[in-house]
Write a protein that holds these residues in place. Structure first.
Motif, PDB file in Angstrom:
ATOM      1  N   ASP A  55     -31.298  -2.456  21.020  1.00  0.00           N
ATOM      2  CA  ASP A  55     -32.723  -2.440  20.489  1.00  0.00           C
ATOM      3  C   ASP A  55     -33.247  -3.696  19.730  1.00  0.00           C
ATOM      4  O   ASP A  55     -32.274  -4.443  19.345  1.00  0.00           O
ATOM      5  CB  ASP A  55     -33.092  -1.319  19.655  1.00  0.00           C
ATOM      6  N   ALA A  56     -34.368  -3.965  19.477  1.00  0.00           N
ATOM      7  CA  ALA A  56     -34.989  -5.102  18.835  1.00  0.00           C
ATOM      8  C   ALA A  56     -35.691  -4.753  17.763  1.00  0.00           C
ATOM      9  O   ALA A  56     -36.047  -3.711  17.611  1.00  0.00           O
ATOM     10  CB  ALA A  56     -35.712  -6.224  19.589  1.00  0.00           C
ATOM     11  N   ARG A  74     -28.211  -8.618  17.082  1.00  0.00           N
ATOM     12  CA  ARG A  74     -29.594  -7.844  17.544  1.00  0.00           C
ATOM     13  C   ARG A  74     -30.863  -8.589  17.387  1.00  0.00           C
ATOM     14  O   ARG A  74     -30.742  -9.526  16.529  1.00  0.00           O
ATOM     15  CB  ARG A  74     -29.988  -6.790  17.438  1.00  0.00           C
ATOM     16  N   ARG A  75     -31.685  -8.755  18.344  1.00  0.00           N
ATOM     17  CA  ARG A  75     -32.880  -9.663  18.350  1.00  0.00           C
ATOM     18  C   ARG A  75     -33.812  -8.917  17.180  1.00  0.00           C
ATOM     19  O   ARG A  75     -34.099  -8.155  17.092  1.00  0.00           O
ATOM     20  CB  ARG A  75     -33.808  -9.434  19.511  1.00  0.00           C
ATOM     21  N   ALA A  76     -34.559 -10.176  16.459  1.00  0.00           N
ATOM     22  CA  ALA A  76     -35.443  -9.716  15.444  1.00  0.00           C
ATOM     23  C   ALA A  76     -36.577 -10.847  15.628  1.00  0.00           C
ATOM     24  O   ALA A  76     -36.593 -12.053  15.538  1.00  0.00           O
ATOM     25  CB  ALA A  76     -34.863  -9.830  14.096  1.00  0.00           C
ATOM     26  N   TYR A  77     -37.857 -10.086  16.033  1.00  0.00           N
ATOM     27  CA  TYR A  77     -39.049 -10.931  16.099  1.00  0.00           C
ATOM     28  C   TYR A  77     -39.587 -11.263  14.708  1.00  0.00           C
ATOM     29  O   TYR A  77     -40.023 -10.072  14.240  1.00  0.00           O
ATOM     30  CB  TYR A  77     -40.010 -10.292  17.074  1.00  0.00           C
ATOM     31  N   TRP A  92     -29.144 -11.248  12.262  1.00  0.00           N
ATOM     32  CA  TRP A  92     -29.966 -10.973  13.461  1.00  0.00           C
ATOM     33  C   TRP A  92     -30.086 -12.573  14.238  1.00  0.00           C
ATOM     34  O   TRP A  92     -30.196 -13.507  13.839  1.00  0.00           O
ATOM     35  CB  TRP A  92     -31.403 -10.635  12.880  1.00  0.00           C
ATOM     36  N   GLN A  93     -30.505 -12.238  15.623  1.00  0.00           N
ATOM     37  CA  GLN A  93     -30.812 -13.286  16.313  1.00  0.00           C
ATOM     38  C   GLN A  93     -32.356 -13.458  16.163  1.00  0.00           C
ATOM     39  O   GLN A  93     -33.162 -12.883  16.741  1.00  0.00           O
ATOM     40  CB  GLN A  93     -30.556 -13.017  17.895  1.00  0.00           C
ATOM     41  N   SER A  94     -32.665 -14.294  15.121  1.00  0.00           N
ATOM     42  CA  SER A  94     -34.029 -14.181  14.662  1.00  0.00           C
ATOM     43  C   SER A  94     -34.769 -15.181  15.422  1.00  0.00           C
ATOM     44  O   SER A  94     -34.522 -16.494  15.765  1.00  0.00           O
ATOM     45  CB  SER A  94     -33.925 -14.605  13.189  1.00  0.00           C
ATOM     46  N   PRO A 113     -40.850  -7.937  25.652  1.00  0.00           N
ATOM     47  CA  PRO A 113     -39.501  -7.366  25.669  1.00  0.00           C
ATOM     48  C   PRO A 113     -39.332  -6.081  26.734  1.00  0.00           C
ATOM     49  O   PRO A 113     -40.159  -5.065  26.502  1.00  0.00           O
ATOM     50  CB  PRO A 113     -39.249  -7.186  24.270  1.00  0.00           C
ATOM     51  N   ILE A 117     -38.554  -1.697  20.542  1.00  0.00           N
ATOM     52  CA  ILE A 117     -38.643  -2.299  19.403  1.00  0.00           C
ATOM     53  C   ILE A 117     -38.869  -1.583  18.244  1.00  0.00           C
ATOM     54  O   ILE A 117     -39.909  -0.621  18.355  1.00  0.00           O
ATOM     55  CB  ILE A 117     -39.941  -3.474  19.567  1.00  0.00           C
TER      56      ILE A 117
END
Length: 236
Positions: A55-56, A74-77, A92-94, A113, A117
Motif C-alpha cells: 500500500d501507499a 513504501r510510497r508516501a505522497y 518512506w519512499q517520499s 496509482p 492509498i
C-alpha cells in the motif's frame, strides 16, 4: 542601545513553533521577542489502520508522519517539502506532490496509482482528498491518526495583545485562525500574517492593524512576509 524587539506570538502546535523559529535568519530572530502560545494541541487517536506491504499513503502534514508506522520503503505522497523530508526520515519512499491539496490531487489523477492509498491525517481536515480520489476510481481511504484539540491563548500572549505596541501573529491554518479570532481580545489590533487566503478568511472579523497573506503557502514565504512586516513596523 539597540532597537526594541518586536513581539511575535507563535500559535502553532508545540514543536512546530520551535521549528519555524529555528528556520528564521539569525538577524530576524534578534529583532523579535518570541512568545509561544500554541492554539492547537496534537494528540494521538485510537485508529484502526490495515496498512498492507504494497500500500501507499498520503501525508498532508508532518504530524501524519509522526503518528504513522515506519515506512519500510513504501510510497508516501507528501504535501509540502517539510512533510516530504519527515517521511523520508521515517523510512518512506517520499514523493513531493506540491504545496496544496489541489496540487496533490491533480498529480495523482494524472498518474493514478494502482495500489491502495491511505490518507493518514488528523481528525480535522479541509475537504476530503480520499473521496475525490475515489470518485476518480482510485482505491483511497482516510484514517485519522491524531486529533487537533483547541487550546486558549496563553496569559503572556493575552497580556501582549492588550498593550498598545505592535505585535505580530503568524497564522498557519484555518482552524488556528478561527481559534485566534475567538480568543483575541476585542481591543487588540495585531499585525497578522496568514499562510493563505483560506487562513485569512476567519481573521477578517478582527480589527487588525494589518492582515498580510504570504505569497506562497510555505514556511519560507511566511518568513519573508514576516521580515517585510518587521521592517515596516521598525520604520514606523
Amino acid at each position: 542601545m539597540g532597537a526594541a524587539r518586536i513581539p511575535v506570538i507563535m500559535t502553532r502546535p508545540s514543536g512546530s513553533n520551535e521549528r519555524f523559529v529555528g528556520q528564521m535568519p539569525d538577524a530576524l530572530r534578534r529583532r523579535l521577542q518570541v512568545i509561544h502560545s500554541p492554539l492547537i494541541e496534537i494528540t494521538r487517536c485510537d485508529a484502526n489502520l490495515a496498512l498492507g506491504d504494497g500500500d501507499a499513503v498520503i501525508f498532508t502534514s508532518s504530524n501524519g508522519v509522526r503518528f504513522a508506522p515506519e515506512g519500510q520503503g513504501r510510497r508516501a505522497y507528501c504535501l509540502g517539502e517539510a512533510t516530504t523530508r519527515a517521511a523520508a526520515d521515517a523510512g518512506w519512499q517520499s514523493l513531493f506532490m506540491g504545496e496544496t491539496a489541489r496540487n496533490l490531487i491533480k498529480a495523482l489523477l494524472a498518474q493514478p496509482p494502482d495500489v491502495t492509498i491511505w490518507h493518514l491525517s488528523g481528525v480535522h481536515v479541509r475537504g476530503n482528498i480520499s473521496e475525490e480520489l475515489c470518485r476518480a476510481g482510485i482505491d483511497a481511504h482516510r484514517v485519522a491518526l491524531y486529533d487537533q484539540r483547541k487550546i486558549a491563548l496563553s496569559d503572556a500572549a493575552l497580556a501582549q495583545l492588550t498593550t498598545p505596541e505592535p505585535v505580530i501573529v503568524p497564522i498557519f491554518s484555518p482552524r488556528t485562525a478561527a481559534q485566534f479570532a475567538e480568543n483575541c481580545p476585542g481591543t487588540a489590533t495585531p499585525c497578522l500574517i496568514a499562510l493563505s487566503a483560506a487562513v485569512a478568511e476567519p481573521l477578517a472579523i478582527l480589527p487588525a492593524a494589518r492582515l498580510e497573506i504570504a505569497p506562497a503557502p510555505t514556511a519560507q514565504a511566511m518568513i519573508q512576509a514576516l521580515e517585510k512586516l518587521v521592517s515596516r513596523i521598525s520604520l514606523g
